[in-house]
Design a protein around this motif. Structure first.
Motif, PDB file in Angstrom:
ATOM      1  N   LEU A 279       0.911  -1.300   0.026  1.00 35.23           N
ATOM      2  CA  LEU A 279       0.114  -0.046  -0.007  1.00 35.23           C
ATOM      3  C   LEU A 279       0.984   1.375   0.159  1.00 35.23           C
ATOM      4  N   HIS A 280       1.787   1.324   0.669  1.00 38.06           N
ATOM      5  CA  HIS A 280       2.760   2.585   0.702  1.00 38.06           C
ATOM      6  C   HIS A 280       3.573   2.609  -0.407  1.00 38.06           C
ATOM      7  N   ARG A 281       4.009   1.378  -1.050  1.00 36.91           N
ATOM      8  CA  ARG A 281       4.803   1.602  -2.176  1.00 36.91           C
ATOM      9  C   ARG A 281       3.890   1.981  -3.312  1.00 36.91           C
ATOM     10  N   LYS A 282       2.615   1.860  -3.381  1.00 40.46           N
ATOM     11  CA  LYS A 282       1.576   2.335  -4.168  1.00 40.46           C
ATOM     12  C   LYS A 282       1.375   3.670  -4.135  1.00 40.46           C
ATOM     13  N   LYS A 283       1.334   4.153  -2.929  1.00 47.66           N
ATOM     14  CA  LYS A 283       0.911   5.354  -2.445  1.00 47.66           C
ATOM     15  C   LYS A 283       2.079   6.276  -2.947  1.00 47.66           C
ATOM     16  N   ASP A 284       3.248   5.866  -2.935  1.00 44.76           N
ATOM     17  CA  ASP A 284       4.514   6.602  -3.114  1.00 44.76           C
ATOM     18  C   ASP A 284       4.359   6.906  -4.689  1.00 44.76           C
ATOM     19  N   ILE A 285       4.186   6.055  -5.615  1.00 44.15           N
ATOM     20  CA  ILE A 285       3.774   6.045  -6.949  1.00 44.15           C
ATOM     21  C   ILE A 285       2.988   7.033  -7.243  1.00 44.15           C
ATOM     22  N   LEU A 286       1.797   7.148  -6.560  1.00 41.79           N
ATOM     23  CA  LEU A 286       0.671   7.984  -7.033  1.00 41.79           C
ATOM     24  C   LEU A 286       1.082   9.431  -6.572  1.00 41.79           C
TER      25      LEU A 286
END
Length: 482
Positions: free
Chosen positions: A374-381
């Motif tokens: 979740l945090h990895r995807k949040k950083d991309i967004l």
């Protein structure tokens, strides 16, 4: 370069034509910085806050360890110094003012360029490249200009000749015998005007290392400038990498599945049973070997967001452009303009789809309580996943681009922030704390406590409730029993 997918198109052309170092002019990116691209290449760029002009240098991933230092001089000049097996190489990439610019603007640029070239060590192999908007012509001025140039020399051409003579440079595009077509580096939108205004210059003492300079008509990244290439026979030297630093990270995410666990555990137990007198090093090697066999390693390749349909349209545009260079057919011009607009729309659509897929994956990760994903995807967004290696600054705000200067700055920074008081008498003194008269010292009201709890996020609220419950349990245990 502001157009979406433009950097990806340029990198694909670099791979297609095996280009190791590429200079860029007119990228129109704000500020200065260093980023790692999706192909793990290094992009150095220099601009101004308004995003005017701008220059950059792309260094292929196999040569990234050869980079010693780079300097963003201005939004028109950038330099980089690389290590080689022969000598150090200094590349200066430029974007000169146009022929119609005022004399003051031209004087300022060439004075700055002269200062940069004068600071290059005499032992370095100097390469001066870029869009100079300069027509040097075919009048021989040996050893600076040969007989193989084209066009009539203009004012910018005179200025480039003077600075080349001053610093002992040879303009490479004027010394190799080619037909007129491989000499042209710029073509007007109507296809009628063609000029040789982009140049690659090399120091006179190293001119024999330069084997060819010509334009390539095949590469296409939607630019009115041709792809000017130079073949230079110099071996770049990279720092030797030790075996210990080459270990790749294991894909431990596979251990979440029961089938992988049942395969991994027996593999470790079997290897341990064969060994005697185990120590920490042998145990680590066993786990590492079993992990490589069962789990494999993590592939750090970034996901390509451009679809196959968009790449097919880009290839179709390249074919139409090659036909347009041969025949000035109005139908081909319309087709080229139409497909350029189509690629823009397709690239925007691919980008939206890419982020929508990431948002969907983030939602699934949240539902599955997968905090790491979740945090990895949040950083991309939030655009934090872009590997930006912006150089740190010194106390005066100047950029530090060499590794030694950056390490020295970090050392000074930690020395300043982590100073310890050696005098024990100061530690025994009562701290002189000034009270703020505006802060109320009484107990908070219930309303104030409720308002403070509302400002906490969901995780902090859960942690607070768990803490209160533990306090209540301890209080019950401490109460006397009757």
């Amino acid at each position: 370069m502001k157009e979406q997918s433009k950097l990806a198109q340029i990198e694909k052309e670099m791979i297609r034509y095996k280009v190791k170092i590429l200079g860029l002019s007119g990228i129109r990116w704000p500020d200065q910085g260093e980023i790692s691209t999706s192909n793990n290449n290094i992009l150095l760029y220099s601009g101004n806050p308004a995003g005017e002009h701008g220059v950059g240098i792309i260094i292929e991933k196999t040569l990234r360890k050869s980079l010693l230092i780079w300097k963003p001089v201005s939004n028109r000049i950038i330099s980089a110094r690389l290590n080689s097996k022969v000598k150090k190489i200094t590349i200066v990439q430029c974007y000169a003012p146009t022929e119609t610019a005022t004399a003051e603007v031209k004087d300022e640029f060439y004075e700055q360029l002269t200062s940069v070239l004068s600071s290059v060590p005499k032992s370095d192999i100097l390469l001066l490249t870029g869009d100079f908007n300069a027509k040097v012509g075919s009048v021989k001025t040996w050893p600076t200009i040969g007989l193989r140039g084209t066009g009539t020399r203009n004012n910018n051409g005179e200025r480039l000749r003077d600075i080349a003579e001053q610093h002992g440079l040879v303009i490479g595009g004027t010394i190799f015998p080619h037909k007129e077509i491989p000499k042209y580096t710029w073509v007007s939108p109507d296809g009628r005007t063609k000029n040789q205004i982009d140049h690659i210059c090399i120091a006179q003492r190293w001119v024999k290392s330069l084997t060819d300079v010509r334009t390539g008509r095949g590469p296409d990244a939607k630019s009115d400038h041709m792809f000017l290439t130079a073949d230079i026979k110099i071996k770049l030297a990279a720092k030797r990498v030790t075996e210990g630093s080459r270990l790749k990270r294991l894909d431990v995410r596979k251990l979440r599945t029961e089938a992988t666990k049942q395969e991994f555990v027996p593999s470790v137990q079997q290897k341990i049973s064969r060994r005697q007198n185990l120590n920490q090093k042998l145990t680590q090697d066993i786990y590492r070997q079993s992990g490589e066999e069962v789990l494999g390693t993590v592939n750090h390749q970034k996901k390509e967001w451009i679809s196959d349909e968009t790449w097919a349209a880009i290839e179709q545009r390249r074919i139409i452009r090659q036909q347009l260079l041969i025949s000035n057919d109005p139908t081909l011009k319309d087709s080229h303009s139409s497909i350029c607009r189509k690629i823009k729309k397709m690239a925007r659509k691919d980008k939206r789809k890419f982020y929508n897929d990431i948002a969907r994956d983030a939602q699934i990760a949240a539902e599955q309580n997968n905090a790491r994903l979740l945090h990895r995807k949040k950083d991309i967004l939030s655009n934090k996943n872009h590997r930006k290696l912006r150089p740190i600054k010194d106390k005066n705000g100047s950029l530090l681009t060499s590794t030694q200067e950056q390490l020295r700055r970090w050392k000074d920074y930690f020395a300043e922030t982590n100073t310890h008081v050696q005098n024990t008498e100061l530690e025994d003194q009562e701290p002189n704390i000034r009270e703020d008269p505006t802060i109320e010292r009484g107990a908070p009201t219930i309303r104030e406590i409720v308002e403070a709890i509302k400002k906490l996020n969901s995780i902090e609220q859960r942690e607070l409730m768990a803490f209160l419950q533990s306090c209540l349990k301890q209080e019950k245990l401490q109460q006397p029993t009757h």
